[in-house]
Design a protein around this motif. Structure first.
Motif, PDB file in Angstrom:
ATOM      1  N   ILE A  21      -3.406   1.542  46.206  1.00 18.60           N
ATOM      2  CA  ILE A  21      -2.159   1.823  46.919  1.00 18.60           C
ATOM      3  C   ILE A  21      -0.960   1.077  46.343  1.00 18.60           C
ATOM      4  O   ILE A  21       0.176   1.355  46.722  1.00 18.60           O
ATOM      5  N   MET A  22      -1.176   0.144  45.404  1.00 16.43           N
ATOM      6  CA  MET A  22      -0.056  -0.647  44.881  1.00 16.43           C
ATOM      7  C   MET A  22       0.178  -0.360  43.406  1.00 16.43           C
ATOM      8  O   MET A  22      -0.760  -0.114  42.636  1.00 16.43           O
ATOM      9  N   LYS A  23       1.440  -0.419  43.011  1.00 16.05           N
ATOM     10  CA  LYS A  23       1.830  -0.258  41.616  1.00 16.05           C
ATOM     11  C   LYS A  23       1.619  -1.571  40.874  1.00 16.05           C
ATOM     12  O   LYS A  23       1.541  -2.646  41.478  1.00 16.05           O
ATOM     13  N   SER A  24       1.586  -1.482  39.593  1.00 16.84           N
ATOM     14  CA  SER A  24       1.460  -2.698  38.783  1.00 16.84           C
ATOM     15  C   SER A  24       2.795  -3.403  38.611  1.00 16.84           C
ATOM     16  O   SER A  24       2.841  -4.606  38.344  1.00 16.84           O
ATOM     17  N   ALA A  25       3.918  -2.667  38.775  1.00 18.69           N
ATOM     18  CA  ALA A  25       5.250  -3.276  38.596  1.00 18.69           C
ATOM     19  C   ALA A  25       6.287  -2.408  39.291  1.00 18.69           C
ATOM     20  O   ALA A  25       6.057  -1.229  39.586  1.00 18.69           O
ATOM     21  N   ALA A  26       7.435  -3.005  39.587  1.00 21.85           N
ATOM     22  CA  ALA A  26       8.578  -2.295  40.177  1.00 21.85           C
ATOM     23  C   ALA A  26       9.848  -2.775  39.489  1.00 21.85           C
ATOM     24  O   ALA A  26       9.884  -3.857  38.901  1.00 21.85           O
ATOM     25  N   LEU A  27      10.880  -1.956  39.576  1.00 20.51           N
ATOM     26  CA  LEU A  27      12.142  -2.278  38.913  1.00 20.51           C
ATOM     27  C   LEU A  27      13.162  -2.830  39.902  1.00 20.51           C
ATOM     28  O   LEU A  27      13.198  -2.420  41.073  1.00 20.51           O
TER      29      LEU A  27
END
Length: 384
Positions: free
Chosen positions: A317-323
């Motif tokens: 459910i989670m991304k590895s990174a965000a901007l």
């Protein structure tokens, strides 16, 4: 007769020495003359160093430019140095502007106050005070330090910047990741947060754009917070925003982009490990295993993922990174009567939850737009 001989001996020796000196004078006479002539040409320069009020400056440095030869002024501000007339002398002292002047007889040098050093002020309570006269426990940080780290809240930058200030961040949720601030520890029950004022008005500092801040000052002890009464019991944080300065319009633009990643994810056991450990736990208590060997094998081989799944939900459910991005544009300037500072900024922070290509966004995200306009107008010569 003996007296006459003794007289001749006493007078003959000095005369012989004198005649010998005259005889050998051509060998070193020119050098002696040259040294005397050089001393006469170099001379002794005498002068006085005073400040803008005419008071003598004690201990000012007077150095011949380009050399290490120099002296200092005495208790009356007077100095004497061996130098030729016209030689460049550099006069300096802490807190004053250095000057370089040609040497001449009976010099009188006036040093001007260094406005950068002596004019530097410290924000205190409802006004400002020269740093040299501040006696309370006060710490401050400028805008340069606040902009080194691109964060959504100023509270996350203050930690480690000033003594006596503690920040604790409990959440990383976009828009709700501001840190709690304590000044000299937790001093009162329930709410121990300090009093926060922005340009003299009590408000939160969470949503302020760091590009708008001129300085942040923390008042820590009783002498510094006395004017705030009981409201200053847990310390006071004073935020001063930027103001316009006299001069041509100055346009400033800054932008930054950042990649956000989780610092560390919790290490969890998979289904096979959990089933194995749980069975071992039951055996240690003298009970029968809960999971049969066939089920444990299915967990291990993933042969029946519908009935016996092995999903690591944090990765799913989670991304590895965000901007994250931050943009700001400001214009400042003015005249002797009107000064202005206008700023506009935008801040965006993406969330780490996966949207699974849905037509709507289920992830936490944060967008903020800041604008500020500070105008200082002198309506008449007698008003500020």
């Amino acid at each position: 007769m003996n007296t006459k001989k003794n007289y001749i001996k006493r007078t003959a020796l000095p005369m012989a020495i004198l005649l010998s000196a005259v005889a050998v004078s051509p060998l070193f006479g020119e050098k002696v003359y040259a040294a005397v002539e050089a001393t006469q040409q170099q001379g002794t320069i005498k002068g006085t160093v005073v400040d803008s009020n005419g008071e003598p400056v004690i201990g000012a440095n007077v150095i011949i430019e380009g050399t290490t030869t120099g002296t200092i002024t005495d208790i009356d501000g007077v100095f004497m140095i061996n130098a030729k007339p016209g030689t460049k002398l550099t006069i300096s002292f802490i807190g004053y502007e250095s000057v370089t002047l040609p040497a001449k007889a009976n010099m009188r040098v006036t040093l001007s106050d260094n406005s950068t050093m002596l004019g530097e002020v410290q924000v205190v309570a409802y006004g400002v005070q020269k740093k040299v006269s501040v006696t309370g426990a006060i710490s401050s940080v400028g805008s340069e330090e606040l902009l080194r780290t691109p964060v959504s809240s100023v509270t996350n930058v203050l930690g480690g910047q000033m003594t006596g200030l503690t920040t604790v961040q409990y959440s990383g949720e976009p828009g709700a990741d501001a840190a709690d601030i304590l000044v000299r520890g937790k001093a009162t029950f329930n709410d121990s947060s300090p009093l926060i004022q922005v340009d003299g008005v009590e408000r939160s500092m969470t949503d302020i754009d760091p590009n708008e801040i001129e300085s942040v000052t923390v008042l820590k002890d009783a002498s510094a917070t006395a004017v705030f009464g009981i409201r200053g019991a847990n310390g006071v944080i004073l935020i001063t925003t930027k103001r316009g300065k006299e001069g041509k319009p100055k346009i400033s633009f800054s932008t930054s982009a950042t990649v956000l990643q989780p610092t560390k994810m919790v290490e969890q056991a998979n289904s096979y490990q959990y089933a194995t450990f749980y069975n071992q736990l039951m055996k240690n208590d003298g009970k029968d295993p809960v999971f049969s060997d066939a089920i444990v094998e299915k967990f291990r081989t993933h042969s029946d993922p519908i009935r016996f799944p092995d999903t690591r939900w944090a990765d799913y459910i989670m991304k590895s990174a965000a901007l994250q991005s931050q943009h700001n544009m400001s214009v400042s300037g003015g005249t002797d009567r009107v000064r202005y500072f206008i700023s506009a900024g935008a801040y965006t922070q993406g969330g780490l939850f996966n949207s699974f290509s849905l037509p709507y966004d289920v992830s936490y995200s944060y967008k903020r737009f800041n604008y500020r306009a500070n105008f200082d107008i002198n309506v008449t010569k007698s008003t500020l």
